[in-house]
Each structure stands twice: as C-alpha cells, then as structure tokens.
Design a protein around this motif. Structure first.
Motif, PDB file in Angstrom:
ATOM      1  N   GLN A  79     -23.023 -11.119 -47.424  1.00  0.00           N
ATOM      2  CA  GLN A  79     -21.821 -10.548 -48.131  1.00  0.00           C
ATOM      3  C   GLN A  79     -22.090  -9.279 -48.555  1.00  0.00           C
ATOM      4  O   GLN A  79     -22.979  -9.130 -49.286  1.00  0.00           O
ATOM      5  CB  GLN A  79     -21.170 -11.352 -48.939  1.00  0.00           C
ATOM      6  CG  GLN A  79     -19.928 -11.024 -49.787  1.00  0.00           C
ATOM      7  CD  GLN A  79     -19.804 -11.633 -50.820  1.00  0.00           C
ATOM      8  OE1 GLN A  79     -20.576 -11.333 -52.052  1.00  0.00           O
ATOM      9  NE2 GLN A  79     -18.678 -12.347 -51.401  1.00  0.00           N
ATOM     10  N   GLY A  80     -21.504  -8.234 -48.004  1.00  0.00           N
ATOM     11  CA  GLY A  80     -21.834  -6.949 -48.416  1.00  0.00           C
ATOM     12  C   GLY A  80     -21.041  -6.096 -49.331  1.00  0.00           C
ATOM     13  O   GLY A  80     -20.451  -7.136 -50.078  1.00  0.00           O
ATOM     14  N   ALA A  81     -21.107  -4.832 -49.629  1.00  0.00           N
ATOM     15  CA  ALA A  81     -20.441  -4.106 -50.794  1.00  0.00           C
ATOM     16  C   ALA A  81     -19.165  -4.129 -50.695  1.00  0.00           C
ATOM     17  O   ALA A  81     -18.613  -4.218 -51.913  1.00  0.00           O
ATOM     18  CB  ALA A  81     -20.942  -2.804 -50.462  1.00  0.00           C
ATOM     19  N   SER A  82     -18.357  -4.431 -49.593  1.00  0.00           N
ATOM     20  CA  SER A  82     -17.137  -4.645 -49.795  1.00  0.00           C
ATOM     21  C   SER A  82     -16.574  -6.181 -49.898  1.00  0.00           C
ATOM     22  O   SER A  82     -15.595  -6.409 -49.706  1.00  0.00           O
ATOM     23  CB  SER A  82     -16.412  -3.940 -48.662  1.00  0.00           C
ATOM     24  OG  SER A  82     -16.665  -2.533 -48.643  1.00  0.00           O
ATOM     25  N   TYR A  83     -17.576  -6.761 -49.822  1.00  0.00           N
ATOM     26  CA  TYR A  83     -17.156  -8.618 -49.910  1.00  0.00           C
ATOM     27  C   TYR A  83     -17.138  -8.969 -48.480  1.00  0.00           C
ATOM     28  O   TYR A  83     -16.854  -9.955 -48.458  1.00  0.00           O
ATOM     29  CB  TYR A  83     -16.244  -8.969 -50.890  1.00  0.00           C
ATOM     30  CG  TYR A  83     -16.619  -8.729 -52.413  1.00  0.00           C
ATOM     31  CD1 TYR A  83     -17.675  -9.464 -53.023  1.00  0.00           C
ATOM     32  CD2 TYR A  83     -16.292  -7.616 -53.024  1.00  0.00           C
ATOM     33  CE1 TYR A  83     -17.801  -9.003 -54.292  1.00  0.00           C
ATOM     34  CE2 TYR A  83     -16.703  -7.216 -54.423  1.00  0.00           C
ATOM     35  CZ  TYR A  83     -17.364  -8.138 -55.025  1.00  0.00           C
ATOM     36  OH  TYR A  83     -17.677  -7.918 -56.336  1.00  0.00           O
TER      37      TYR A  83
END
Length: 205
Positions: A57-61
């Motif tokens: 799950q990255g920075a922007s979810y």
C-alpha cells in the motif's frame, strides 16, 4: 539456496533483502529500499530465480508494486507502479508465471479485489481490477494455483474464513463463487496452494 524477504523498513519504505542458504546457515546480502514512499502491507512473490515483485500500500493508499532483479544478493529495483486508483489494504502478491502476477487486496468498497499484471524486464503493465465478491473482506491473501488461476482467502462478512477461486486469461479475471470455509470467527487469513486443484487456508480462530 536463496530467498528474499520484503518488509517496511526504518524509513517506512518498501525494503527487501536477499539471503543465501548453505545447509541451515543463512547469509544475508545488503538490504535495499525499493521505493521512497511510505509503504504498508508489503508482500513479496518470486517471479524467477533472478526476479521478484513486491506489492504494498503506497503513499496514496493505492495498491502499488515494484519488480526487482537479483544478481547474487544484489538487488536492482525497477520503477514502482500504482496498480489501481483506490484505497487498498492487505495487499498480497502471488506469481502466476515469470512474467505475470496477481495482487489481492481489500478495495474501496471493502470487497476482496484483485488485479493481474504482466512484466517485461522490470516494467509492469496491469489489467483492470476486479471485485471478487460483494461483502466486506479483510486480511486478503492470494495464492497462485496455476498460471491461469488463483485463490484469494479473506475474512468475510460473518468473520468466517472465506475463499474464492478465479481464472485468468491474459490480465482478465473471472471470479468463481465465494465459499465460507468454516463457521467461526477467523482473522489473519493466509492462503497457500498445495497443487493446481487444492489449497490450504490458515487463520486465527
């Protein structure tokens, strides 16, 4: 004689380390950061003896992924890619072949979703994400049954351990009918393929 471990590192990034094995002795290589953003729910799948994919799950979810190559224990990562554009939790990667993988996750509606991607070198091209059910689904976990099918385990609407098998054609996913595997409260579901026609799902009961 070698394996890779992915994890959320000290800076919150998606990190990985390749280790070699001799008997029961483990010799780790140098850990490498595969991105430079906060990364949760890291999940690794080997594509071949010299490449692997890490989903997270990255920075922007969003559900993101990055493919890396390996020489000895040295890791060279490719460019991270967003696999969707919705908040995604419990990301779980499984290799379908040396050039394709599936990522399971809890999507924006809380459903058990999945997306199949192809790989060329370290470049990732994704298909269209698909909802595999229509109920709240936590602890999603993917396991490849073959190059054209996978199972996704999860905690379903009644908090039971559920699963759904899907087939794959190219990057197109066709889900089967979800099934409850028990009738007790179950969390931390984790699926693993035993063969192309059987799988096991573990859980905290």
């Amino acid at each position: 004689t070698s394996f890779v471990v992915a994890y959320q590192g000290a800076s919150g990034y998606a990190d990985a380390v390749v280790s070699t094995v001799s008997g029961t002795a483990i010799t780790p290589g140098t850990p490498a950061a595969l991105n430079a953003v906060s990364s949760s729910y890291t999940s690794v799948a080997a594509l071949s003896s010299t490449s692997f994919v890490v989903a997270y799950q990255g920075a922007s979810y969003y559900a993101d992924a990055v493919v890396s190559t390996v020489s000895g224990t040295a890791i060279t990562h490719g460019t991270p890619v967003a696999l969707n554009a919705v908040s995604s939790y419990y990301t779980s990667a499984a290799a379908l072949s040396s050039t394709s993988f599936v990522v399971a996750y809890q999507g924006a509606s809380g459903y058990a979703d999945a997306v199949v991607c192809t790989v060329s070198g370290t470049a990732i091209t994704c298909g269209t994400p698909v909802a595999l059910n229509a109920v709240s689904s936590g602890y999603t976990s993917a396991a490849a049954l073959s190059s054209t099918s996978f199972v996704e385990g999860y905690t379903g609407a009644s908090n039971y351990a559920d699963a759904v098998v899907s087939t794959v054609s190219g990057t197109t996913i066709t889900p089967g009918t979800p099934v409850a595997l028990n009738a007790v409260g179950s969390s931390y579901t984790s699926a693993a393929a035993l063969s192309s026609t059987s799988f096991v799902e573990g859980y905290t009961g």
